[in-house]
Design a protein around this motif. Structure first.
Motif, PDB file in Angstrom:
ATOM      1  N   LEU A   9       0.830  -1.210   0.000  1.00 39.52           N
ATOM      2  CA  LEU A   9       0.000   0.000   0.000  1.00 39.52           C
ATOM      3  C   LEU A   9       0.863   1.258   0.000  1.00 39.52           C
ATOM      4  CD1 LEU A   9      -2.737  -1.191   2.497  1.00 39.52           C
ATOM      5  CD2 LEU A   9      -3.127  -0.567   0.094  1.00 39.52           C
ATOM      6  N   ILE A  10       1.907   1.262   0.810  1.00 38.76           N
ATOM      7  CA  ILE A  10       2.793   2.426   0.878  1.00 38.76           C
ATOM      8  C   ILE A  10       3.522   2.623  -0.450  1.00 38.76           C
ATOM      9  CG2 ILE A  10       4.938   3.265   1.935  1.00 38.76           C
ATOM     10  CD1 ILE A  10       3.789   2.318   4.635  1.00 38.76           C
ATOM     11  N   ASP A  11       4.029   1.551  -1.029  1.00 42.01           N
ATOM     12  CA  ASP A  11       4.729   1.663  -2.314  1.00 42.01           C
ATOM     13  C   ASP A  11       3.805   2.210  -3.401  1.00 42.01           C
ATOM     14  OD1 ASP A  11       7.004   0.646  -1.088  1.00 42.01           O
ATOM     15  OD2 ASP A  11       6.776  -1.381  -1.948  1.00 42.01           O
ATOM     16  N   ALA A  12       2.602   1.655  -3.484  1.00 41.10           N
ATOM     17  CA  ALA A  12       1.639   2.137  -4.479  1.00 41.10           C
ATOM     18  C   ALA A  12       1.207   3.561  -4.142  1.00 41.10           C
ATOM     19  CB  ALA A  12       0.424   1.211  -4.530  1.00 41.10           C
ATOM     20  N   GLY A  13       1.043   3.844  -2.871  1.00 47.32           N
ATOM     21  CA  GLY A  13       0.644   5.186  -2.453  1.00 47.32           C
ATOM     22  C   GLY A  13       1.667   6.239  -2.824  1.00 47.32           C
ATOM     23  N   LEU A  14       2.936   5.911  -2.721  1.00 43.20           N
ATOM     24  CA  LEU A  14       3.981   6.858  -3.108  1.00 43.20           C
ATOM     25  C   LEU A  14       3.848   7.205  -4.586  1.00 43.20           C
ATOM     26  CD1 LEU A  14       6.555   8.495  -2.748  1.00 43.20           C
ATOM     27  CD2 LEU A  14       7.850   6.370  -2.902  1.00 43.20           C
ATOM     28  N   ARG A  15       3.734   6.190  -5.402  1.00 35.94           N
ATOM     29  CA  ARG A  15       3.581   6.418  -6.845  1.00 35.94           C
ATOM     30  C   ARG A  15       2.299   7.213  -7.141  1.00 35.94           C
ATOM     31  NH1 ARG A  15       0.515   3.610  -9.763  1.00 35.94           N
ATOM     32  NH2 ARG A  15       0.583   1.757  -8.476  1.00 35.94           N
ATOM     33  N   MET A  16       1.219   6.848  -6.503  1.00 28.87           N
ATOM     34  CA  MET A  16      -0.068   7.489  -6.784  1.00 28.87           C
ATOM     35  C   MET A  16      -0.115   8.921  -6.241  1.00 28.87           C
ATOM     36  SD  MET A  16      -2.526   4.181  -6.231  1.00 28.87           S
ATOM     37  CE  MET A  16      -4.007   4.775  -7.060  1.00 28.87           C
ATOM     38  N   LEU A  17       0.511   9.162  -5.097  1.00 29.74           N
ATOM     39  CA  LEU A  17       0.567  10.535  -4.572  1.00 29.74           C
ATOM     40  C   LEU A  17       1.399  11.428  -5.484  1.00 29.74           C
ATOM     41  CD1 LEU A  17       0.863   9.900  -0.736  1.00 29.74           C
ATOM     42  CD2 LEU A  17      -0.977  11.160  -1.885  1.00 29.74           C
ATOM     43  N   ASP A  35      -4.845  -4.685  -5.076  1.00 24.34           N
ATOM     44  CA  ASP A  35      -5.669  -5.867  -4.828  1.00 24.34           C
ATOM     45  C   ASP A  35      -5.773  -6.147  -3.322  1.00 24.34           C
ATOM     46  OD1 ASP A  35      -7.332  -7.927  -5.731  1.00 24.34           O
ATOM     47  OD2 ASP A  35      -5.681  -9.382  -5.701  1.00 24.34           O
ATOM     48  N   THR A  36      -6.139  -5.091  -2.596  1.00 28.50           N
ATOM     49  CA  THR A  36      -6.210  -5.154  -1.141  1.00 28.50           C
ATOM     50  C   THR A  36      -7.640  -4.910  -0.678  1.00 28.50           C
ATOM     51  OG1 THR A  36      -3.957  -4.280  -0.994  1.00 28.50           O
ATOM     52  CG2 THR A  36      -5.298  -4.142   0.994  1.00 28.50           C
ATOM     53  N   PRO A  37      -8.152  -5.707   0.237  1.00 29.66           N
ATOM     54  CA  PRO A  37      -9.491  -5.447   0.777  1.00 29.66           C
ATOM     55  C   PRO A  37      -9.495  -4.177   1.638  1.00 29.66           C
ATOM     56  CG  PRO A  37      -8.692  -7.645   1.416  1.00 29.66           C
ATOM     57  CD  PRO A  37      -7.564  -6.938   0.750  1.00 29.66           C
ATOM     58  N   LYS A  38     -10.627  -3.511   1.668  1.00 29.41           N
ATOM     59  CA  LYS A  38     -10.772  -2.260   2.415  1.00 29.41           C
ATOM     60  C   LYS A  38     -10.411  -2.422   3.891  1.00 29.41           C
ATOM     61  CE  LYS A  38     -14.006   1.575   2.688  1.00 29.41           C
ATOM     62  NZ  LYS A  38     -15.337   2.037   2.269  1.00 29.41           N
ATOM     63  N   GLY A  39     -10.817  -3.522   4.477  1.00 30.42           N
ATOM     64  CA  GLY A  39     -10.531  -3.758   5.887  1.00 30.42           C
ATOM     65  C   GLY A  39      -9.040  -3.821   6.185  1.00 30.42           C
ATOM     66  N   TYR A  42      -7.661  -0.264   6.599  1.00 33.11           N
ATOM     67  CA  TYR A  42      -7.972   0.327   7.903  1.00 33.11           C
ATOM     68  C   TYR A  42      -7.364  -0.445   9.074  1.00 33.11           C
ATOM     69  CZ  TYR A  42     -10.712   3.670   5.398  1.00 33.11           C
ATOM     70  OH  TYR A  42     -11.079   4.685   4.546  1.00 33.11           O
ATOM     71  N   HIS A  43      -6.883  -1.632   8.802  1.00 26.94           N
ATOM     72  CA  HIS A  43      -6.114  -2.348   9.818  1.00 26.94           C
ATOM     73  C   HIS A  43      -4.747  -1.689  10.008  1.00 26.94           C
ATOM     74  CE1 HIS A  43      -4.325  -5.632  12.100  1.00 26.94           C
ATOM     75  NE2 HIS A  43      -3.326  -5.640  11.234  1.00 26.94           N
ATOM     76  N   ASP A  50      -3.446   9.607   7.827  1.00 19.96           N
ATOM     77  CA  ASP A  50      -2.448   8.750   8.462  1.00 19.96           C
ATOM     78  C   ASP A  50      -1.664   7.974   7.407  1.00 19.96           C
ATOM     79  OD1 ASP A  50      -1.123   7.268  10.593  1.00 19.96           O
ATOM     80  OD2 ASP A  50      -2.496   5.613  10.137  1.00 19.96           O
ATOM     81  N   PHE A  51      -2.367   7.451   6.418  1.00 14.85           N
ATOM     82  CA  PHE A  51      -1.720   6.730   5.326  1.00 14.85           C
ATOM     83  C   PHE A  51      -0.701   7.624   4.618  1.00 14.85           C
ATOM     84  CE2 PHE A  51      -1.786   6.012   0.686  1.00 14.85           C
ATOM     85  CZ  PHE A  51      -1.082   4.820   0.657  1.00 14.85           C
TER      86      PHE A  51
END
Length: 192
Positions: A9-17, A35-39, A42-43, A50-51
């Motif tokens: 999530l962090i790796d993809a988030g960096l690219r997407m941000l 390909d990550t579930p929503k839960g 938030y876990h 925060d993300f």
């Protein structure tokens, strides 16, 4: 090696941000991309803020690793180490399609509306400048820059100028602004 869900999530988030900025980053798009579930999101993260703040932390870990690799390289003179860091940073920008600096992008987008981001990003820039100041002090002691220079001020100016050049590089999708900035800076501070 398989990355953990949080790291994916962090790796993809960096690219997407970098590509979309904070306001246009949709959590659903991030989840679909990884390909990550929503839960699971938030876990690992309280919310989108925060993300994004954790993405900034991961980005800064990369920046600090780059600073360590370049600024601690005693095989090069201090000003050459400073230049090398920015050359490698520029190379990373090129590989990312000149998306620029995550800190600069988020700072421009969010500093006026989020105190948490303003403080975080200013702290990141200050940390980079402090590390640069140490190397510039070594350059001063070795006679590479004038002895009457305030190295902290020079380091702050270096970070400020780089961020402006990174923005211009992103706008133009080429390195000309980055090259001109670092060349001008090194010539301007060099002794003699």
């Amino acid at each position: 090696m398989t990355h953990s869900t949080k790291q994916r999530l962090i790796d993809a988030g960096l690219r997407m941000l970098l590509e979309h900025g904070y306001n246009d980053l949709g959590i659903q798009a991030l989840l679909s991309d990884t390909d990550t579930p929503k839960g699971s999101f938030y876990h690992h993260f309280k919310d989108k803020e925060d993300f994004a703040l954790q993405v900034v932390d991961a980005y800064m870990a990369q920046v600090h690793a780059g600073l360590d690799a370049c600024l601690k390289d005693k095989e090069r003179p201090p000003l050459a180490r400073v230049r090398r860091f920015f050359e490698l940073t520029q190379q990373a920008y090129r590989e990312q399609g000149y998306m620029g600096c995550l800190l600069g992008g988020l700072g421009q987008e969010l500093s006026g509306v989020s105190e948490a981001f303003r403080r975080k990003i200013e702290g990141c820039f200050a940390a980079i400048a402090r590390r640069m100041a140490v190397c510039l002090e070594e350059a001063r002691q070795k006679g590479e820059i004038r002895t009457d220079c305030d190295v902290r001020q020079l380091a702050d100016l270096l970070v400020d100028c780089w961020e402006g050049a990174a923005l211009r590089s992103r706008l133009r999708r080429n390195p000309a602004s980055l090259n001109a900035m670092i060349d001008f800076y090194i010539r301007s501070v060099a002794a003699g």
